[in-house]
Write a protein that holds these residues in place. Structure first.
Motif, short mmCIF file in Angstrom:
data_model
loop_
_atom_site.label_atom_id
_atom_site.label_comp_id
_atom_site.label_asym_id
_atom_site.label_seq_id
_atom_site.Cartn_x
_atom_site.Cartn_y
_atom_site.Cartn_z
N VAL A 118 0.76 -1.14 -0.02
CA VAL A 118 0.10 0.07 0.07
C VAL A 118 0.85 1.29 -0.06
N GLY A 119 2.03 1.09 0.88
CA GLY A 119 2.94 2.33 0.77
C GLY A 119 3.46 2.67 -0.50
N LEU A 120 3.75 1.58 -1.09
CA LEU A 120 4.54 1.92 -2.55
C LEU A 120 3.53 2.18 -3.51
N TYR A 121 2.25 1.84 -3.29
CA TYR A 121 1.16 1.95 -4.59
C TYR A 121 0.71 3.34 -4.56
N MET B 91 4.88 5.82 6.14
CA MET B 91 6.36 5.86 6.09
C MET B 91 7.16 5.39 5.02
N LEU B 92 6.70 4.47 4.54
CA LEU B 92 7.11 3.62 3.16
C LEU B 92 6.92 4.63 2.18
N ASN B 93 5.78 5.25 2.11
CA ASN B 93 5.52 6.12 0.98
C ASN B 93 6.57 7.23 1.09
N MET B 94 6.72 7.72 2.18
CA MET B 94 7.80 8.93 2.27
C MET B 94 9.09 8.72 2.05
N ASN C 163 9.81 10.65 -1.25
CA ASN C 163 10.06 11.73 -0.93
C ASN C 163 11.62 11.69 -0.44
N ASN C 164 12.35 10.38 -0.59
CA ASN C 164 13.67 10.37 -0.13
C ASN C 164 13.88 10.60 1.28
N ASP D 127 8.79 9.99 12.03
CA ASP D 127 8.22 11.00 12.89
C ASP D 127 7.09 11.87 11.92
N LYS D 128 7.47 11.81 10.68
CA LYS D 128 6.33 12.82 9.81
C LYS D 128 5.09 11.84 10.00
#
Length: 239
Positions: free
Chosen positions: A56-59, A93-96, A100-101, A109-110
């Protein structure tokens, strides 16, 4: 459309073998009902939800969407807030990390702040408990303490918040070595396949495919199918 198409992966023989699925997942799916955050199906906070949300984080197109769908997808089978909340944070967080590197710690934290700002659906007692555990994992990763001792003070990983905390500890302690983070995350007496899976999600996303040693990749069952699915997911049609 109502033609109820089923993914091609259903036809792969190796994926039609029972591999000790979790009792919560089995009983939830057998009930014929689908749990939601508003109407939980049970009071389980087992780690079966957090083990499956990484894609989910990747997609998802952004971290807010990732967190929301991560939470909703785990709620299908797990009803306790502590079974769902870590899934929100992990997917976000995986998405970030990937898009977003962000570093692992900044993304963590974000994602916690984003939960408060954008989602905030669980009672404060559960949220406070999880944040306390996350902060403990962060602190331990910077302390001069043995990994076994640190992990045992975080729990055993049978429940989602402990799985997440152990994975966080391992990845913050060894953010630049896939091998060291994974070894750390599985060398304990608890639910080591679950903690290893989530640690692998995080450090793998952070370091990338090429940083995973070949001897891990070469021996993975269904390696080519996993790579094909990864390629399919990376096509630019995000939800």
């Amino acid at each position: 459309s109502n033609h109820n198409s089923i993914s091609w992966i259903k036809g792969i023989p190796e994926l039609n073998i029972a591999r000790a699925p979790g009792n919560t997942c089995l009983s939830s799916l057998a009930s014929g009902k689908m749990g939601t955050i508003e109407e939980p199906i049970n009071n389980s906070k087992g780690c079966g939800g957090i083990m499956r949300v990484a894609p989910v984080g990747l997609y998802a197109k952004d971290s807010i969407t990732a967190g929301k769908i991560g939470a909703e997808s785990s709620a299908i089978t797990h009803g306790h807030p502590l079974g769902i909340l870590p899934c929100y944070i992990l997917a976000s967080m995986l998405n970030m990390i990937v898009y977003n590197n962000e570093t692992i710690e900044v993304a963590l934290d974000k994602s916690v702040h984003q939960y408060y700002d954008e989602f905030n659906k669980f009672n404060n007692e559960d949220v406070d408990y999880l944040i306390e555990l996350i902060n403990k994992a962060k602190k331990l990763s910077k302390d001069n303490i043995s990994d076994v001792e640190a992990i045992s003070s975080l729990g055993e990983g049978w429940v989602a918040e402990e799985t997440f905390a152990i994975a966080i500890y391992s990845c913050l302690k060894y953010p630049n070595s896939f091998k060291d983070a994974i070894i750390c995350s599985i060398n304990h007496d608890g639910d080591s396949d679950s903690t290893g899976a989530v640690a692998g999600n995080i450090v793998g996303a952070y370091l990338g495919y090429d940083a995973i040693p070949d001897y891990y990749k070469d021996n993975v069952e269904l390696k080519n199918i996993i790579l094909e699915l990864a390629d399919d997911m990376s096509v630019d049609v995000p939800i």
